[in-house]
Enzyme design. Structure first.
Site, mmCIF file in Angstrom:
data_model
loop_
_atom_site.group_PDB
_atom_site.id
_atom_site.type_symbol
_atom_site.label_atom_id
_atom_site.label_comp_id
_atom_site.label_asym_id
_atom_site.label_seq_id
_atom_site.Cartn_x
_atom_site.Cartn_y
_atom_site.Cartn_z
ATOM 1 N N GLU A 1 0.808 -1.227 0.000
ATOM 2 C CA GLU A 1 0.000 0.000 0.000
ATOM 3 C C GLU A 1 0.842 1.278 0.000
ATOM 4 O O GLU A 1 0.777 2.083 0.939
ATOM 5 C CB GLU A 1 -0.966 -0.008 1.187
ATOM 6 C CG GLU A 1 -1.906 -1.203 1.162
ATOM 7 C CD GLU A 1 -3.015 -1.143 2.199
ATOM 8 O OE1 GLU A 1 -2.949 -0.275 3.091
ATOM 9 O OE2 GLU A 1 -3.945 -1.956 2.122
ATOM 10 N N GLU B 1 -5.207 -8.748 0.257
ATOM 11 C CA GLU B 1 -5.844 -8.492 1.558
ATOM 12 C C GLU B 1 -7.323 -8.270 1.317
ATOM 13 O O GLU B 1 -7.711 -7.653 0.324
ATOM 14 C CB GLU B 1 -5.315 -7.218 2.251
ATOM 15 C CG GLU B 1 -3.979 -7.331 2.870
ATOM 16 C CD GLU B 1 -3.575 -6.070 3.639
ATOM 17 O OE1 GLU B 1 -4.453 -5.376 4.186
ATOM 18 O OE2 GLU B 1 -2.374 -5.792 3.671
HETATM 19 C C1 BG6 Z 1 -4.471 -2.537 5.205
HETATM 20 C C2 BG6 Z 1 -3.077 -2.674 5.733
HETATM 21 O O1 BG6 Z 1 -4.667 -1.219 4.836
HETATM 22 O O2 BG6 Z 1 -5.552 -2.747 6.038
HETATM 23 C C3 BG6 Z 1 -2.972 -3.378 7.067
HETATM 24 O O3 BG6 Z 1 -2.187 -3.249 4.814
HETATM 25 C C4 BG6 Z 1 -4.151 -2.996 7.949
HETATM 26 O O4 BG6 Z 1 -1.754 -3.049 7.638
HETATM 27 C C5 BG6 Z 1 -5.433 -3.451 7.264
HETATM 28 O O5 BG6 Z 1 -4.049 -3.494 9.239
HETATM 29 C C6 BG6 Z 1 -6.690 -3.189 8.032
HETATM 30 O O6 BG6 Z 1 -6.799 -1.841 8.378
HETATM 31 P P1 BG6 Z 1 -6.833 -1.352 9.885
HETATM 32 O O7 BG6 Z 1 -6.490 0.090 9.822
HETATM 33 O O8 BG6 Z 1 -8.218 -1.589 10.358
HETATM 34 O O9 BG6 Z 1 -5.826 -2.134 10.616
#
Ligand code: BG6
Length: 469
Positions: A168, A370
């Protein structure tokens, strides 16, 4: 329509996504240097939910062997984590042997458990001393990243098959330099793009080092290099005006096409750069940069998908800080929200973006790197045995996204697999442990012990049968 296809290809892979700084802990162990998260935690621990800073991760640094076994038992075949720059190199930019040995052991444990470990090199975690020297705005830091990447390729070139330069890369420019949500809380659009440009060069330099070392045999011949980004399919209101469509073009240009063009064409989108220049945002381009960026073409891409972006024409040309405005948020009346995170749930977006890539970048192979849903811990009900009852929200979330993925594949998308974010609950930056993503609970009141949640069995079934029921 999305539920017509309920079977994923046999060679489609399932895995877990996570990152070093969110899991390892041992923030000062093995000669690790302070990184940006340690720096912010040390500066103002109150900024972190329940004052849980970067220090402990989810204790995976001590438990990786048992964690990999658990993930394998859930039917997963790969795990993506990241090396921490602040652990792998010392303050002179040389290999930190203790840190390297830690990652060698982790790789060996993954192999032993039947897990392919995908290695990402950067997950928002610059060593603090390099940030103090100007971070991504300083070319010496960009070069330092290239040295770090080269060192990692040399040291682990025979052990790792799947490498990624960045996770990201749009997030630090936005969160640290544009929206001022993360330390050092800056509101400067031009600096954010400058940082974005520095990261782009760093990515291309790392790919170049990878190719050179692969040609020399130091990196295994079957290894692949990629980049992972959180792509956000852009939408606007019904019956848009030309100005609404212009807002979509620039939002898409900065968030999505910037990276897609870089990794497929080795160049940044000219229309975006031109519009930026017309609005007084010039990138710090130097002679020779074009040739560097040309080296940024990857073997495949990771697509992190959480939410779409909905925009409309901006009400004003500049914001209260004097920054140029290219779009305002558009509130879609039908949006379904994950209230814990404030993110829209829109499974169809994964399909729309997949088809955009299939149309505009037809050669590009990719995987869902993800996807996941984080729900506030205190909302989670437990059964009499203490097992978290999460199936009512986690199963439909994943099922709906997977069905749209299956449909995209059926229509030609080159999607090879799916990694769920945070299969094991982990530390989420300044939200710490507020929102839980896992199929496996990490109990902070019980020494970080792991417990399967209600939904875990569903994941195991889908991952082992490829049937999305
Ligand atoms: C993604 C990232 O944006 O989302 C992770 O690569 C992150 O590092 C995940 O943890 C979920 O977002 P958040 O802010 O709820 O942890």
């Amino acid at each position: 329509m999305s539920d017509q296809i309920t079977k994923l290809p046999d060679d489609f892979f399932f895995g877990a996504a996570m990152s070093g700084p969110q899991t390892e802990g041992m923030w000062q162990g093995m000669g690790k240097l302070e990184n940006m998260w340690d720096l912010w935690s040390n500066t103002d621990i109150r900024a972190f939910y329940n004052r849980v800073g970067s220090y402990a991760g989810n204790d995976m640094g001590a438990r990786y062997a048992e964690d990999f076994k658990m993930l394998h038992e859930l039917g997963l075949s790969s795990v993506r984590t990241s090396f921490q720059w602040s652990r792998l190199l010392d303050a002179n930019g040389k290999l930190n042997r203790e840190g390297a040995d830690f990652y060698h052991k982790m790789l060996a444990a993954a192999k032993e458990a039947g897990i392919e470990l995908f290695v990402n090199l950067y997950h928002f975690d610059m060593p603090a001393y390099l940030f103090r020297r100007g971070g991504w705005e300083n070319r010496e830091v960009v070069e330092a990243y290239a040295t770090y990447a080269r060192t990692a390729f040399e040291e682990f070139g025979q052990e790792v098959t799947y490498w990624f330069t960045f996770n990201e890369p749009i997030v630090e420019p936005e969160q640290r330099y544009e929206h001022a949500n993360w330390y050092p809380f800056i509101h400067d659009y031009a600096r954010a793009r400058n940082v974005q440009y520095g990261i782009s060069l760093a990515h291309a330099l790392a790919v170049d080092a990878f190719r050179t070392l692969q040609a020399s045999g130091a990196v295994r011949a079957d290894a692949k290099i990629g980049l992972i980004n959180c792509f956000t399919p852009p939408y606007t209101r019904e019956n848009p005006t030309p100005a609404d469509l212009e807002a979509v073009r620039m939002t898409d240009g900065i968030h999505n096409r910037w990276w897609l063009d870089l990794v497929t064409k080795g160049a940044l989108p000219t229309d975006v750069i031109e519009t930026l220049a017309q609005r007084g945002v010039t990138l710090p381009v130097r002679a020779g940069d074009e040739a560097i960026l040309a080296r940024g073409v990857v073997d495949w891409l990771g697509f992190n998908y959480y939410q779409p972006v909905r925009v409309q024409a901006p009400a004003a040309d500049t914001d209260e800080f004097g920054n140029p405005c290219f779009a305002d948020p558009y509130k879609w009346p039908e949006a379904v929200m994950n209230e814990s995170r404030g993110w829209e749930i829109y499974p169809r977006g994964i399909y729309d973006f997949a088809m955009k890539m299939t149309r505009d970048y037809p050669q590009l192979e990719w995987f869902v790197s993800e996807n996941g849903i984080g729900i506030e811990e205190h909302n989670a009900a437990r059964d009499a045995n203490g097992c978290i009852q999460d199936a009512s929200y986690r199963v439909p979330f994943v099922r709906d996204h997977l069905r749209w993925v299956a449909r995209a594949i059926d229509e030609g998308a080159k999607c090879r697999g799916y990694h769920y974010w945070g299969v094991i609950d982990c530390w989420s930056w300044n939200n710490a442990y507020k929102n839980r993503y896992g199929f496996i609970e990490v109990n902070l009141q019980d020494n970080y012990n792991r417990h399967l949640k209600e939904s875990a069995e569903w994941l195991r079934k889908v991952a082992t049968t490829h049937v999305i029921d």
